[in-house]
Design a protein around this motif. Structure first.
Motif, short mmCIF file in Angstrom:
data_model
loop_
_atom_site.label_atom_id
_atom_site.label_comp_id
_atom_site.label_asym_id
_atom_site.label_seq_id
_atom_site.Cartn_x
_atom_site.Cartn_y
_atom_site.Cartn_z
N LEU A 144 0.80 -1.22 0.00
CA LEU A 144 0.00 0.00 0.00
C LEU A 144 0.84 1.27 0.00
O LEU A 144 0.31 2.36 -0.18
N THR A 145 2.14 1.15 0.19
CA THR A 145 3.00 2.33 0.30
C THR A 145 2.93 3.20 -0.95
O THR A 145 2.77 4.42 -0.85
N GLU A 146 3.04 2.60 -2.11
CA GLU A 146 3.01 3.39 -3.35
C GLU A 146 1.63 4.00 -3.59
O GLU A 146 1.52 5.14 -4.04
N VAL A 147 0.59 3.25 -3.27
CA VAL A 147 -0.77 3.77 -3.43
C VAL A 147 -0.96 4.98 -2.52
O VAL A 147 -1.53 6.00 -2.92
N ALA A 148 -0.49 4.88 -1.28
CA ALA A 148 -0.60 6.00 -0.34
C ALA A 148 0.14 7.22 -0.86
O ALA A 148 -0.35 8.35 -0.76
N ARG A 149 1.30 7.02 -1.45
CA ARG A 149 2.08 8.13 -2.02
C ARG A 149 1.28 8.81 -3.13
O ARG A 149 1.20 10.04 -3.20
N GLU A 150 0.66 8.01 -3.98
CA GLU A 150 -0.15 8.57 -5.05
C GLU A 150 -1.35 9.34 -4.50
O GLU A 150 -1.72 10.40 -5.03
N MET A 151 -1.95 8.84 -3.44
CA MET A 151 -3.08 9.53 -2.82
C MET A 151 -2.64 10.88 -2.25
O MET A 151 -3.36 11.87 -2.36
N ARG A 152 -1.45 10.92 -1.65
CA ARG A 152 -0.94 12.19 -1.12
C ARG A 152 -0.74 13.20 -2.25
O ARG A 152 -0.98 14.39 -2.08
N GLU A 153 -0.28 12.72 -3.39
CA GLU A 153 -0.03 13.61 -4.53
C GLU A 153 -1.32 14.11 -5.16
O GLU A 153 -1.30 15.10 -5.89
N ASN A 154 -2.43 13.43 -4.90
CA ASN A 154 -3.72 13.79 -5.50
C ASN A 154 -4.77 14.06 -4.43
O ASN A 154 -5.91 13.61 -4.55
N SER A 155 -4.40 14.78 -3.40
CA SER A 155 -5.30 15.06 -2.29
C SER A 155 -6.48 15.92 -2.71
O SER A 155 -6.36 16.78 -3.58
N SER A 156 -7.60 15.70 -2.05
CA SER A 156 -8.80 16.52 -2.28
C SER A 156 -8.66 17.84 -1.53
O SER A 156 -7.80 17.99 -0.66
N LEU A 157 -9.53 18.79 -1.84
CA LEU A 157 -9.51 20.07 -1.14
C LEU A 157 -9.72 19.88 0.36
O LEU A 157 -9.02 20.48 1.17
N ALA A 158 -10.67 19.04 0.74
CA ALA A 158 -10.93 18.81 2.17
C ALA A 158 -9.69 18.24 2.86
O ALA A 158 -9.35 18.65 3.98
N GLU A 159 -9.01 17.31 2.21
CA GLU A 159 -7.79 16.73 2.79
C GLU A 159 -6.71 17.80 2.94
O GLU A 159 -6.02 17.85 3.96
N ILE A 160 -6.55 18.64 1.94
CA ILE A 160 -5.54 19.69 2.00
C ILE A 160 -5.85 20.68 3.12
O ILE A 160 -4.96 21.06 3.89
#
Length: 120
Positions: free
Chosen positions: A9-25
């Motif tokens: 899941l490490t790489e998937v998590a990295r991709e999610m961080r790079e594509n964060s939603s406005l709420a997450e940011i």
């Protein structure tokens, strides 16, 4: 007690961080760099067999933002949450719309959780 995670899941998590939603940011801006009472949070953190939106090891607290369009394969479902809770992980859930409209309300709820944690 450390909770193991699926290293795939490490790489998937990295991709999610790079594509964060406005709420997450918006919420991340309040949690990063130990801004909230000195506690360290991680975003899109693999925990067990899933990825939580935010996680604090010391608090054993996972924060999930509901209502974000994302591949549902990586969202924490009810069964995964129960499994993690059985291992001592606590959850706070927020609606993405609440965070967009009133980030401070979410931050206040997290701060209240921390105060309760520190009181024990």
């Amino acid at each position: 007690m450390k909770i193991e995670f699926n290293p795939e899941l490490t790489e998937v998590a990295r991709e999610m961080r790079e594509n964060s939603s406005l709420a997450e940011i918006l919420l991340w801006n309040e949690l990063k760099a130990r801004k909230l009472k000195g506690f360290q949070f991680f975003r899109h953190k693999p925990v067990g067999d899933c990825i939580v939106d935010f996680y604090c090891n010391r608090l054993r607290l996972a924060i999930e933002i509901d209502g974000i369009d994302r591949d549902m394969a990586y969202k924490v479902d009810a069964d995964q949450q129960k499994t993690l809770e059985s291992k001592g992980v606590n959850f706070l859930r927020f609606d993405a719309l609440l965070i967009k409209r009133n980030t401070e309300a979410a931050v206040e709820k997290i701060a209240a959780y921390i105060e309760e944690f520190e009181g024990n």
